[in-house]
Design an enzyme around this catalytic site. Structure first.
Site, PDB file in Angstrom:
ATOM      1  N   ASN A   1      35.525  55.412 128.058  1.00 14.54           N
ATOM      2  CA  ASN A   1      36.281  56.074 126.991  1.00 14.54           C
ATOM      3  C   ASN A   1      35.538  57.329 126.553  1.00 14.54           C
ATOM      4  OD1 ASN A   1      38.133  56.154 124.462  1.00 14.54           O
ATOM      5  ND2 ASN A   1      36.069  56.171 123.590  1.00 14.54           N
ATOM      6  N   GLU A   2      36.253  58.422 126.429  1.00 15.21           N
ATOM      7  CA  GLU A   2      35.654  59.685 125.962  1.00 15.21           C
ATOM      8  C   GLU A   2      34.275  59.879 126.587  1.00 15.21           C
ATOM      9  OE1 GLU A   2      36.083  60.297 121.693  1.00 15.21           O
ATOM     10  OE2 GLU A   2      38.271  60.277 121.899  1.00 15.21           O
TER      11      GLU A   2
ATOM     12  N   GLU B   1      40.654  48.803 117.794  1.00 20.19           N
ATOM     13  CA  GLU B   1      39.224  48.880 118.110  1.00 20.19           C
ATOM     14  C   GLU B   1      38.422  48.013 117.139  1.00 20.19           C
ATOM     15  OE1 GLU B   1      37.789  52.940 118.107  1.00 20.19           O
ATOM     16  OE2 GLU B   1      35.830  52.338 118.885  1.00 20.19           O
TER      17      GLU B   1
ATOM     18  N   TYR C   1      44.038  64.223 118.358  1.00 19.69           N
ATOM     19  CA  TYR C   1      44.254  63.825 116.961  1.00 19.69           C
ATOM     20  C   TYR C   1      44.744  65.013 116.139  1.00 19.69           C
ATOM     21  CZ  TYR C   1      41.966  59.291 117.656  1.00 19.69           C
ATOM     22  OH  TYR C   1      41.660  58.007 118.068  1.00 19.69           O
TER      23      TYR C   1
ATOM     24  N   GLN D   1      45.197  53.864 114.716  1.00 18.16           N
ATOM     25  CA  GLN D   1      45.045  52.571 115.331  1.00 18.16           C
ATOM     26  C   GLN D   1      45.948  51.602 114.600  1.00 18.16           C
ATOM     27  OE1 GLN D   1      40.913  51.414 115.676  1.00 18.16           O
ATOM     28  NE2 GLN D   1      40.370  53.285 116.749  1.00 18.16           N
TER      29      GLN D   1
ATOM     30  N   GLU E   1      44.968  57.818 122.828  1.00 19.69           N
ATOM     31  CA  GLU E   1      44.569  57.914 121.409  1.00 19.69           C
ATOM     32  C   GLU E   1      45.261  59.127 120.823  1.00 19.69           C
ATOM     33  OE1 GLU E   1      40.430  57.602 120.245  1.00 19.69           O
ATOM     34  OE2 GLU E   1      40.043  56.158 121.850  1.00 19.69           O
TER      35      GLU E   1
HETATM   36  O1  AHR Z   1      39.854  56.219 116.998  1.00 17.25           O
HETATM   37  C1  AHR Z   1      38.587  56.503 116.506  1.00 17.25           C
HETATM   38  C2  AHR Z   1      37.695  57.101 117.578  1.00 17.25           C
HETATM   39  O2  AHR Z   1      38.195  58.351 117.953  1.00 17.25           O
HETATM   40  C3  AHR Z   1      37.605  56.355 118.878  1.00 17.25           C
HETATM   41  O3  AHR Z   1      36.686  55.314 118.820  1.00 17.25           O
HETATM   42  C4  AHR Z   1      37.157  57.403 119.829  1.00 17.25           C
HETATM   43  O4  AHR Z   1      37.582  57.168 121.151  1.00 17.25           O
HETATM   44  C5  AHR Z   1      37.760  58.681 119.250  1.00 17.25           C
HETATM   45  O5  AHR Z   1      36.838  59.692 119.172  1.00 17.25           O
END
Ligand code: AHR
Length: 516
Positions: free
Chosen positions: A195-196, A48, A263, A369, A320
């Protein structure tokens, strides 16, 4: 204790009672019941416009003293090629829904300067745009996955971006591409529609997003020779309601897949996530526990998908995922720069085992990432480059890419901390086109060696070889001063005893074995 039917592709049973403190595990590999292909795209990456991922990461500019091709750093390219990175997602993340692709084409000195309002308000000179990203993918030899802008872009803008990238037909847009130096279309295969969208992508309700999706996806066309696999912006973790609304209301012919973001936060607290390197066993355990919850996230979301798509035509794209810690002290908090320890490698290896074992539905994964941001493969400092322990996991696991999943049944002792426990061992197995079997084994217990007795059904083998990733401490890491502290080594503690494979799996280690 949970035991799944042996007829199911995933057959992991963990002896979860703390009363059993065994240091042996048993594994059965059903080589006579070959399952679906494990898509190589499970091993994809995400990059990103955030912190030093692109600028001062992949992109150093043509005039840099660091060896580069048209501004793209070649040592990183070489490292990613070596582990067969199959796929790269770009330009975000949250940044995707503020990105206007036309800002990033044409002569660099004419590109507008914009502000990256998603990540730190830094000036974005747009030097890294569509052509540069596609060149990066060409250099790595990977496929491109582009996330389009739904949040602040128009249908026309997204539709024209697809045309610019994929159309062989004559139009003003394809003439513009030619004028900018690219005659032939690139054939981008994967396309994210936002995205999101439940958060930074527009704070929508799922019902609102479905309406947006239908319109945007309708005008993102296939072009001759370039079928576009469209991916809907899916739920945050195991928000099953979001998934339900999407699966029910988006026509399935308009969507190749649905994304899932999950995450791993070491402390479980977004306000204080925990240090990447300075932590004790409580956070080590907490991180692995949360990483293993990926299994539940996938199963919860897959159950909703199964309701509307029992034939499993729609893919789950975990586009992600990774460990997200506090930033390194003294660095810009908006840049999300973190170190990466053996713990994170064990979390990644366990996650990839989960993906492999659910590859009937999970057909894409993108680690967040790739460079200098979150759980990176590569860290850079000026001309120096460090490969993280997570990098080595992807190198060791590349043998599973496009191999066929083999069902396993695993009985593992527990790793116990206080009143809590986790299965100490996790695993996955596959068979490749040459008939070689690969088994990836992870022992998260930081102090016990676990002896694994493995039996095979339907496969004779005579030779086993392997590699291991481990270190003295679970928070060891590769630094710029000591870049080779953790690296892959030959593993010779696997032997054939009668028809069994007997492996002594050291504490806090991951091993990949090849049987022929
Ligand atoms: O990876 C960091 C961020 O986490 C991304 O930009 C977003 O999609 C997610 O919330």
């Amino acid at each position: 204790m949970r035991i799944n039917s042996f007829l199911l592709p995933i057959m992991i049973c963990a002896i979860s009672s703390g009363a059993f403190s065994q240091s042996t595990a048993t594994l059965r590999v059903q080589a006579d019941s070959v399952q679906q292909t494990i898509s190589k795209d499970i091993y994809g990456m995400f990059s990103e416009h955030l912190g030093r991922d692109i600028y001062d990461g992949f992109w150093v500019g043509k005039n840099s003293a660091i060896p580069n091709k048209d501004g793209i750093r070649l040592d990183i390219v070489k490292a990613l090629k070596a582990i067969n990175v199959p796929l790269m997602r770009w330009p975000g993340g949250c940044f995707a829904d503020q990105y206007h692709w036309m800002d990033g084409i044409g002569p660099k000195d004419k590109r507008p300067q914009t502000v990256n309002s998603s990540w730190g308000g830094v000036t974005e000179d747009n030097y890294f745009g569509t052509h540069e990203f596609m060149e990066l993918c060409d250099l790595i030899g990977c496929q491109a996955y582009i996330a389009g802008n739904v949040g602040s872009g128009t249908v026309k803008e997204m539709s024209q971006w697809v045309e610019y990238l994929n159309s062989p037909l004559k139009s003003s847009i394809t003439d513009l591409r030619k004028q900018n130096g690219r005659d032939k279309p690139w054939h981008v295969p994967f396309w994210g529609v936002g995205n999101e969208s439940w958060g930074c992508g527009g704070n929508m309700t799922p019902e609102e997003y479905v309406d947006f999706y239908r319109r945007y996806a309708t005008f993102c066309h296939d072009y001759p020779g370039a079928h576009l696999n469209k991916i809907a912006s899916g739920p945050n973790g195991n928000d099953t309601h979001w998934m339900d609304v999407l699966m029910k209301n988006i026509p399935h012919n308009l969507m190749w897949g649905v994304s899932v973001h999950y995450y791993t936060i070491p402390t479980g607290n977004w306000g204080h996530k925990g240090s990447a390197t300075q932590f004790g066993e409580d956070q080590y355990f907490g991180t692995l526990k949360r990483a293993l919850e990926m299994n539940k996230v996938i199963e919860d979301e897959a159950a909703v998908m199964d309701k509307y798509d029992p034939a499993k035509k729609i893919a789950m794209a975990v586009d992600e995922w990774g460990v997200w810690t506090d930033v390194e002290p003294g660095t810009n908090p908006a840049f999300l720069y973190q170190q990466n320890s053996l713990r994170d490698a064990l979390a990644a290896a366990s996650t990839l085992n989960i993906f492999n074992n659910h590859s009937d539905r999970v057909r894409m994964g993108n680690l967040a990432q790739t460079v200098n941001v979150l759980q990176s493969l590569v860290l850079t400092k000026g001309a120096k480059m460090v490969l993280t322990p997570t990098y080595y996991v992807f190198g060791m696991y590349k043998v599973h890419q496009d191999a066929k999943l083999l069902p396993i049944k695993l009985s593992s002792p527990d790793y116990i901390l206080g009143n809590d426990h986790l299965p100490a061992v996790n695993a996955s197995a596959s068979i490749d086109s040459t008939g070689a079997i690969h088994i990836s084994l992870v022992n998260i217990d930081p102090s016990k060696t676990i002896t694994i007795h493995t039996s095979f059904e339907g496969k004779n083998w005579s030779k086993v070889t392997g590699t291991i990733l481990t270190s003295e401490k679970f928070n060891d890491y590769n630094s710029f001063e000591n870049p080779n502290k953790i690296k892959v080594a030959k593993f010779s503690n696997a032997k054939k005893e009668k028809d069994e494979l007997v492996v002594n799996l050291p504490p806090k280690s991951l091993v990949v074995l090849e049987l022929k």
